[in-house]
Scaffold this motif. Structure first.
Motif, short mmCIF file in Angstrom:
data_model
loop_
_atom_site.label_atom_id
_atom_site.label_comp_id
_atom_site.label_asym_id
_atom_site.label_seq_id
_atom_site.Cartn_x
_atom_site.Cartn_y
_atom_site.Cartn_z
N ARG A 56 0.82 -1.21 0.00
CA ARG A 56 0.00 0.00 0.00
C ARG A 56 0.86 1.26 0.00
NH1 ARG A 56 -5.13 1.82 -1.20
NH2 ARG A 56 -5.33 3.89 -0.27
N GLN A 57 1.92 1.26 0.75
CA GLN A 57 2.79 2.43 0.83
C GLN A 57 3.50 2.68 -0.50
OE1 GLN A 57 5.05 1.02 4.14
NE2 GLN A 57 3.81 2.09 5.67
N LEU A 58 3.96 1.59 -1.14
CA LEU A 58 4.62 1.76 -2.44
C LEU A 58 3.65 2.28 -3.49
CD1 LEU A 58 7.17 -1.11 -3.19
CD2 LEU A 58 7.56 1.33 -3.00
N TYR A 59 2.40 1.83 -3.43
CA TYR A 59 1.39 2.35 -4.37
C TYR A 59 1.23 3.86 -4.19
CZ TYR A 59 -3.27 3.87 -5.73
OH TYR A 59 -4.32 4.60 -6.25
N THR A 60 1.12 4.30 -2.94
CA THR A 60 0.94 5.73 -2.68
C THR A 60 2.14 6.54 -3.14
OG1 THR A 60 -0.42 5.16 -0.74
CG2 THR A 60 0.43 7.41 -0.88
N LEU A 61 3.35 6.03 -2.87
CA LEU A 61 4.57 6.75 -3.25
C LEU A 61 4.72 6.83 -4.77
CD1 LEU A 61 7.01 5.22 -0.60
CD2 LEU A 61 6.23 7.60 -0.70
N LEU A 62 4.51 5.70 -5.45
CA LEU A 62 4.66 5.70 -6.91
C LEU A 62 3.58 6.54 -7.59
CD1 LEU A 62 5.56 1.93 -7.48
CD2 LEU A 62 7.11 3.90 -7.51
N VAL A 75 4.50 -8.34 -9.76
CA VAL A 75 5.40 -7.19 -9.83
C VAL A 75 6.12 -7.18 -11.18
CG1 VAL A 75 7.49 -6.15 -8.85
CG2 VAL A 75 5.70 -7.02 -7.34
N ARG A 76 6.50 -8.35 -11.65
CA ARG A 76 7.15 -8.47 -12.96
C ARG A 76 6.22 -7.98 -14.08
NH1 ARG A 76 11.33 -7.83 -16.09
NH2 ARG A 76 11.42 -9.30 -17.83
N VAL A 77 4.94 -8.37 -13.96
CA VAL A 77 3.96 -7.91 -14.95
C VAL A 77 3.83 -6.38 -14.89
CG1 VAL A 77 1.50 -7.92 -15.53
CG2 VAL A 77 2.66 -10.06 -14.97
N GLY A 78 3.82 -5.81 -13.70
CA GLY A 78 3.74 -4.37 -13.55
C GLY A 78 4.92 -3.66 -14.17
N GLU A 79 6.10 -4.26 -14.04
CA GLU A 79 7.30 -3.67 -14.65
C GLU A 79 7.21 -3.71 -16.17
OE1 GLU A 79 10.63 -4.78 -11.24
OE2 GLU A 79 10.18 -6.21 -12.84
N LEU A 100 3.06 -0.44 -12.47
CA LEU A 100 3.54 -1.00 -11.22
C LEU A 100 2.74 -0.49 -10.03
CD1 LEU A 100 5.69 -2.91 -10.18
CD2 LEU A 100 7.24 -0.97 -9.91
N GLU A 101 2.36 0.81 -10.04
CA GLU A 101 1.62 1.34 -8.89
C GLU A 101 0.25 0.68 -8.77
OE1 GLU A 101 0.96 4.20 -12.35
OE2 GLU A 101 2.60 3.03 -11.47
N HIS A 102 -0.43 0.42 -9.89
CA HIS A 102 -1.73 -0.24 -9.84
C HIS A 102 -1.59 -1.70 -9.39
CE1 HIS A 102 -3.52 3.25 -11.66
NE2 HIS A 102 -2.69 3.18 -12.70
#
Length: 409
Positions: free
Chosen positions: A75-81, A139-143, A148-150
């Motif tokens: 959740r924190q990484l989503y908010t930051l990105l 995460v690989r798919v997001g990259e 990535l944030e979604h």
């Protein structure tokens, strides 16, 4: 990892000293530069304050990474990105604010891996105990897709569902487990202390005892005389069982048997299928091809038997069969679910329909968990009744017979 003592100067030119745990001096220098500090001297040193404890004791007492840490991290990484914060600076902030020291070290390793040129998914793959294969694959798919944030937001929701299901199961099983433990303790006390006392009384009358009484006395004598053998046997059974389910075949057999347990089996099946449907919907919405999605999702269900059915579905889809046909051949979905899959496949909205299927299974599991205690209570009451009946027949019946003989005399 070794510790490094450093001397550096901050933006104001002031001398700063400290100790950092890292893989090498280059990683320490990079970490200092990223925080706006210029290193002057870096030397290998021991752990701050010394450490006289043996390594095995430190590993035993060391704080572990918990699932809630990974969930909040997502959740924190989503908010930051989403806010446009660079991932390296975001990870640095998360490391400083980490309450769990073990997770703080994990984030530090992620930063060092990213700094050395690795991708985030590759860095996470170094920590399989914290990040599941499904998590890393997403995460690989997001990259690859630039979303990535979604992905992190969806992973947060997925982990929240997993945690909620786990807590509900624990709550529902707390009362039945307490009753069963109390019954085991009561039987041990009766066999070790109560029945031997009555046996001494019965022996003084030199009379023929009822069959049930003789069985109870024989069981009690065996428990008292061979208690060490019983304990060793129980430990051997537990160890052997764990070794058996540790094998691929043993895990498959045990996971298939769990689904056939009365009452609990259908809850496990519905919960597993809810996890499958939710994970499949998440993968599909993230742009993962169906075959690859089935391959990834099969690793999340935590049931070898269901995973084999999903692999069977994947093989069928690879051969060109429809999802509906492969799902029907798997033999684990209800007719209602198969009908929803058919509609989703026909309209091209299979991911939305899988979300609906997950929601339906989740509601059914929630209802089953609410009624679990009520369904188990009759079984527990029947067990207690049988236990009381055996004790009554074995202990009080001979006393009553002996009392009648004494009155006749």
């Amino acid at each position: 990892m070794p510790f490094f003592a450093y001397k550096a100067r901050n933006a104001k030119g002031e001398l700063v000293e400290g100790v950092i745990e890292s893989v090498d001096s280059s990683a320490v220098a990079s970490q200092l530069f990223n925080t706006g500090i210029t290193p002057v001297q870096i030397n290998v040193t021991g752990k701050p304050g010394g450490d006289a404890l043996p390594s095995w004791w430190r590993s035993l007492m060391e704080q572990k990474v918990q699932p809630i840490d990974v969930q909040l991290f997502s959740r924190q990484l989503y908010t930051l990105l989403k806010s446009g914060v660079p991932i390296m600076r975001g990870l640095a902030g998360l490391q400083e604010s980490a309450v769990n020291k073990a997770f703080g070290k994990l984030i530090q390793d992620l930063r060092e891996s990213l700094d050395s040129g690795r991708e985030l998914s590759a860095a996470m793959r170094r920590h399989p105990k914290a990040f599941s294969s499904f998590y890393i694959s997403m995460v690989r798919v997001g990259e690859m897709t630039g979303q990535l944030e979604h992905i992190f937001l969806r992973l947060y929701a997925h982990l929240e569902f997993e945690r909620d299901m786990h807590e509900r199961v624990k709550t529902a099983l707390r009362y039945p487990m307490f009753v069963m433990i109390a019954m085991v303790i009561a039987m041990a006390v009766i066999n070790i202390f109560v029945i031997p006392a009555f046996a001494k009384v019965f022996a003084g009358f030199n009379a023929q005892l009822p069959l049930m009484t003789r069985i109870l006395i024989g069981t009690s004598n065996f428990a008292v005389e061979y208690w060490l053998l019983i304990v060793v046997g129980m430990i051997a059974v537990i160890v052997g069982f764990n070794m058996f389910i540790g094998t691929e075949h043993g895990r498959f057999v045990w996971d298939r048997a769990k689904l056939r347990f009365p009452i609990v089996g259908r809850i496990i099946l519905k919960g597993t299928l809810a996890r499958f449907a939710r994970s499949f919907a998440l993968s599909s919405k993230s742009g993962v091809p169906i075959v690859q999605a089935l391959n990834v999702v099969g690793q999340t269900v935590d049931n070898a038997y269901i995973a084999s059915r999903i692999d069977q579905m994947r093989d069928g889809v690879e051969r060109g069969e429809s999802i509906l046909r492969t799902a029907a051949a798997a033999g684990v979905f209800t007719p209602v679910v198969l009908q929803m899959i058919a509609v989703g496949e026909e309209t091209g909205a299979i991911d939305d329909l899988m979300d609906e299927i997950a929601g339906m299974y989740e509601h059914e599991v929630e209802y089953e968990l609410k009624t679990l205690s009520a369904n188990i209570e009759p079984i527990l009451i029947a067990g207690l009744g049988v236990l009381v009946l055996i004790l009554a027949l074995g202990i009080f019946l001979p006393i009553w017979d002996l009392g009648r003989v004494a009155l006749r005399k």
